[in-house]
Design a protein around this motif. Structure first.
Motif, PDB file in Angstrom:
ATOM      1  N   VAL A 158     -44.625 -28.860  89.727  1.00 55.50           N
ATOM      2  CA  VAL A 158     -44.160 -27.480  89.652  1.00 55.50           C
ATOM      3  C   VAL A 158     -43.220 -27.369  88.447  1.00 55.50           C
ATOM      4  N   GLN A 179     -41.619 -31.515  93.902  1.00 54.20           N
ATOM      5  CA  GLN A 179     -40.442 -31.111  93.108  1.00 54.20           C
ATOM      6  C   GLN A 179     -39.878 -29.802  93.606  1.00 54.20           C
ATOM      7  N   SER A 180     -40.720 -29.045  94.312  1.00 54.50           N
ATOM      8  CA  SER A 180     -40.313 -27.710  94.769  1.00 54.50           C
ATOM      9  C   SER A 180     -41.392 -27.208  95.719  1.00 54.50           C
ATOM     10  N   GLN A 182     -42.098 -24.200  96.036  1.00 50.01           N
ATOM     11  CA  GLN A 182     -42.398 -22.840  95.566  1.00 50.01           C
ATOM     12  C   GLN A 182     -43.867 -22.418  95.697  1.00 50.01           C
ATOM     13  N   ARG A 203     -36.955 -35.401  91.948  1.00 46.74           N
ATOM     14  CA  ARG A 203     -37.060 -35.332  90.492  1.00 46.74           C
ATOM     15  C   ARG A 203     -36.756 -36.712  89.928  1.00 46.74           C
ATOM     16  N   TYR A 335     -45.515 -20.787  85.874  1.00 47.82           N
ATOM     17  CA  TYR A 335     -45.572 -19.712  86.879  1.00 47.82           C
ATOM     18  C   TYR A 335     -44.695 -18.497  86.525  1.00 47.82           C
ATOM     19  N   GLU A 359     -25.431 -24.131  86.618  1.00 45.92           N
ATOM     20  CA  GLU A 359     -26.571 -23.594  87.379  1.00 45.92           C
ATOM     21  C   GLU A 359     -26.613 -24.056  88.838  1.00 45.92           C
ATOM     22  N   ILE A 360     -26.746 -23.081  89.746  1.00 44.46           N
ATOM     23  CA  ILE A 360     -26.976 -23.451  91.148  1.00 44.46           C
ATOM     24  C   ILE A 360     -28.285 -22.885  91.695  1.00 44.46           C
ATOM     25  N   THR A 361     -28.803 -21.820  91.058  1.00 40.14           N
ATOM     26  CA  THR A 361     -30.118 -21.341  91.478  1.00 40.14           C
ATOM     27  C   THR A 361     -30.945 -21.027  90.239  1.00 40.14           C
ATOM     28  N   SER A 362     -32.252 -20.952  90.480  1.00 38.88           N
ATOM     29  CA  SER A 362     -33.170 -20.562  89.416  1.00 38.88           C
ATOM     30  C   SER A 362     -34.288 -19.787  90.095  1.00 38.88           C
ATOM     31  N   ARG A 366     -43.235 -14.054  89.517  1.00 31.38           N
ATOM     32  CA  ARG A 366     -44.300 -15.031  89.262  1.00 31.38           C
ATOM     33  C   ARG A 366     -45.450 -14.399  88.486  1.00 31.38           C
ATOM     34  N   GLY A 405     -34.959 -20.875  93.918  1.00 25.80           N
ATOM     35  CA  GLY A 405     -34.590 -22.141  94.545  1.00 25.80           C
ATOM     36  C   GLY A 405     -33.097 -22.376  94.344  1.00 25.80           C
ATOM     37  N   ARG A 410     -25.653 -28.620  94.532  1.00 25.88           N
ATOM     38  CA  ARG A 410     -25.015 -27.898  93.421  1.00 25.88           C
ATOM     39  C   ARG A 410     -24.013 -26.876  93.980  1.00 25.88           C
ATOM     40  N   ILE A 421     -21.941 -35.039  91.888  1.00 25.17           N
ATOM     41  CA  ILE A 421     -22.881 -34.532  92.906  1.00 25.17           C
ATOM     42  C   ILE A 421     -23.181 -35.588  93.985  1.00 25.17           C
TER      43      ILE A 421
HETATM   44  P1  AMO Z   1     -35.283 -25.618  89.299  1.00 28.66           P
HETATM   45  O1  AMO Z   1     -35.981 -26.824  88.795  1.00 28.66           O
HETATM   46  O2  AMO Z   1     -34.335 -24.970  88.350  1.00 28.66           O
HETATM   47  O3  AMO Z   1     -36.312 -24.499  89.724  1.00 28.66           O
HETATM   48  O4  AMO Z   1     -34.530 -25.999  90.627  1.00 28.66           O
HETATM   49  C1  AMO Z   1     -33.891 -25.025  91.420  1.00 28.66           C
HETATM   50  C2  AMO Z   1     -32.479 -25.452  91.755  1.00 28.66           C
HETATM   51  O5  AMO Z   1     -32.488 -26.736  92.345  1.00 28.66           O
HETATM   52  C3  AMO Z   1     -31.341 -27.472  91.947  1.00 28.66           C
HETATM   53  N1  AMO Z   1     -31.761 -28.698  91.250  1.00 28.66           N
HETATM   54  C4  AMO Z   1     -31.179 -29.905  91.402  1.00 28.66           C
HETATM   55  N2  AMO Z   1     -30.145 -30.314  92.151  1.00 28.66           N
HETATM   56  C5  AMO Z   1     -29.789 -31.619  92.085  1.00 28.66           C
HETATM   57  N3  AMO Z   1     -30.432 -32.552  91.348  1.00 28.66           N
HETATM   58  C6  AMO Z   1     -31.485 -32.187  90.575  1.00 28.66           C
HETATM   59  N4  AMO Z   1     -32.119 -33.116  89.869  1.00 28.66           N
HETATM   60  C7  AMO Z   1     -31.898 -30.810  90.581  1.00 28.66           C
HETATM   61  N5  AMO Z   1     -32.877 -30.115  89.971  1.00 28.66           N
HETATM   62  C8  AMO Z   1     -32.780 -28.846  90.379  1.00 28.66           C
HETATM   63  C9  AMO Z   1     -30.538 -26.556  91.046  1.00 28.66           C
HETATM   64  C10 AMO Z   1     -31.580 -25.589  90.546  1.00 28.66           C
HETATM   65  O6  AMO Z   1     -31.012 -24.351  90.187  1.00 28.66           O
HETATM   66  N6  AMO Z   1     -39.270 -23.674  91.641  1.00 28.66           N
HETATM   67  C11 AMO Z   1     -38.149 -23.400  90.796  1.00 28.66           C
HETATM   68  C12 AMO Z   1     -37.264 -22.273  91.291  1.00 28.66           C
HETATM   69  C13 AMO Z   1     -37.964 -20.932  91.396  1.00 28.66           C
HETATM   70  O7  AMO Z   1     -38.286 -20.343  90.351  1.00 28.66           O
HETATM   71  O8  AMO Z   1     -38.175 -20.496  92.541  1.00 28.66           O
HETATM   72  C14 AMO Z   1     -37.304 -24.661  90.660  1.00 28.66           C
HETATM   73  O9  AMO Z   1     -37.466 -25.625  91.352  1.00 28.66           O
HETATM   74  O10 AMO Z   1     -29.592 -25.894  91.846  1.00 28.66           O
END
Ligand code: AMO
Length: 436
Positions: A158, A179-180, A182, A203, A335, A359-362, A366, A405, A410, A421
């Motif tokens: 993803v 990875q997600s 989603q 990840r 996406y 960053e805490i959300t993304s 879509r 997400g 975070r 973390i």
């Molecule tokens: P993204 O990869 O930015 O987006 O991940 C979303 C949120 O997950 C957290 N995050 C992490 N936390 C700890 N360790 C990591 N390695 C790590 N990677 C990501 C962060 C990040 O903001 N599917 C998309 C989201 C979407 O568009 O719905 C996604 O996974 O808080």
């Protein structure tokens, strides 16, 4: 059975009480021995026994049940209550070489994480985490979102191929760790409407930073018939609801961590929105530099992704979260939907925690055009065969939809102000650590 904190009121004074727990501190004097007990939720109560009645073998971390009469005594730690012990039952005498002391190296503490988690600071973190998860779930239930569980063993990336963990899957097959969730959440909006999930995401991060884990707790949500603004509003409400409630429920735990919650009281929507372009302008005005693909240090420019340092710069003067909206489509996964009003930029946004936490959300809208999705997949080097089911979603009754997400660890870093973390999760997984 009472817990230590139940005894810290005048209600039980003079009564016979019993508490179970572990020997937290042991102070032997000639006449009396003070046995300070840590109960199963980290509460502390002092008990005192005639030294003759205590086994000389009693050690720190032995599991015990203390019975006696509750007394008020200003000299007793943490609230001035003390049990005048009449009976000490021992379940297990702890080995005298308990490895966790006051001044231990970070590695030793991590190697002994199963024991370190008994430390009161770690108990406070674990309790705050539990409350974060509880209030997140409450928010979704109250607002009529359906919880789903997505698979962890998957066939497709993803968030790009470079951070995938590959696992052998029977005979000659292989799979990846998710990875997600989603893509699965997207599939479910067609039959359940607004959906959410809480799953571990994986990840294979090769960067050692204070905000990356190889396995993190991912709260994700997706809804049909929404626009970007709707998705931002959901995040604002969810995050402010979690923070507002957690700081009330876990006031004592924040105090134990010496974490000031006054600024968190200010986490009320709306959160500021700043466009990606404005963010780059701001960083350029600060002469902010990045290292490019050839290792050369140069001024940040349009098209660059934001990293831990630029996010810190953007959010360090803020006391509330803010959104950076509209990242270039070229630096985002397949996406992401392009903004019809702003070619080359996506209908996306990241929420940055204030005070430099980043960053805490993304999330965002879509893409629903299969042609652009497949083109981007090819560019990312993804195997389109594994995504036929995902492309079907656009073939059979697609609707505008979007989601986001949120990384629980975070969010924990931000609210507890714990820099690393690894200390916001119970059993951290990083490049160099898969045990305990
Ligand atoms: P993204 O990869 O930015 O987006 O991940 C979303 C949120 O997950 C957290 N995050 C992490 N936390 C700890 N360790 C990591 N390695 C790590 N990677 C990501 C962060 C990040 O903001 N599917 C998309 C989201 C979407 O568009 O719905 C996604 O996974 O808080």
């Amino acid at each position: 059975m009472l817990r230590a904190n139940d005894l810290k009121s005048t209600d039980h004074i003079g009564e016979k009480v019993t508490v179970r727990g572990w020997v937290y501190r042991l102070r032997k004097q000639k006449e009396n021995t003070f046995v300070i007990v840590r109960d199963e939720r980290g509460g502390i109560i002092q008990s005192v026994f005639p030294t003759n009645n205590i086994s000389p073998n009693l050690t720190i971390e032995s599991s015990v049940e203390v019975t006696g009469i509750l007394n008020k005594d200003a000299r007793a730690p943490e609230g001035g209550y003390e049990i005048r012990g009449t009976n000490l039952r021992v379940f297990n005498i702890s080995d005298a070489n308990y490895p966790i002391g006051e001044f231990q190296s970070v590695d030793l503490l991590l190697d002994n994480r199963h024991l370190t988690l008994r430390a009161r600071k770690m108990i406070a973190v674990a309790k705050i985490r539990a409350s974060v998860l509880k209030f997140a779930r409450n928010w979704f239930i109250t607002n009529d979102w359906m919880e789903i569980t997505a698979p962890i063993i998957v066939k497709g990336a993803v968030e790009g191929g470079s951070t995938l963990f590959k696992v052998k899957y029977f005979n000659n097959d292989y799979a990846y760790l998710s990875q997600s969730a989603q893509l699965y959440l997207e599939a479910m909006v067609f039959s359940l409407g607004p959906v959410w999930s809480l799953t571990p995401s994986f990840r294979a991060e090769t960067s050692r930073t204070v905000r990356h884990l190889s396995e993190f707790t991912h709260l994700e949500a997706e809804a049909p018939w929404v626009d970007l603004e709707d998705i931002l509003k959901v995040q604002e409400q969810l995050v402010s609801y979690i923070v507002e409630n957690v700081i009330i429920e876990r006031q004592d735990d924040f105090a134990l961590l010496k974490s000031d919650i006054s600024v968190l009281k200010n986490t009320r929507p709306p959160f500021e929105r700043i466009s990606y372009e404005k963010a780059i302008d701001f960083l350029r005005s600060k002469d902010f530099t990045v290292v490019d693909g050839n290792g050369v240090n140069r001024k940040i420019e349009l098209g660059d992704d934001l990293n831990i340092d630029s996010e810190r710069e953007l959010s360090k003067k803020h006391s509330r979260p803010l959104f950076v909206v509209g990242y270039p489509i070229a630096i985002k996964p397949f996406y992401v939907k392009e903004d019809p009003q702003n070619e080359g930029y996506g209908l996306t946004a990241d929420m940055l925690a204030p005070n430099g936490f980043g960053e805490i959300t993304s999330g965002g809208m879509r893409e629903d055009n299969n042609l652009s999705i497949t083109k981007k997949m090819e560019k990312e080097g993804l195997d389109i065969k594994s995504y036929q089911w995902y492309l079907d979603l656009r073939k059979y009754g697609s609707v505008p939809h979007g989601g986001f997400g949120l990384g629980i660890e975070r969010l924990m870093r931000w609210i507890t102000k714990i820099e690393d973390i690894k200390d916001t999760i119970l059993f951290p997984r990083t490049m160099s650590r898969v045990s305990p």
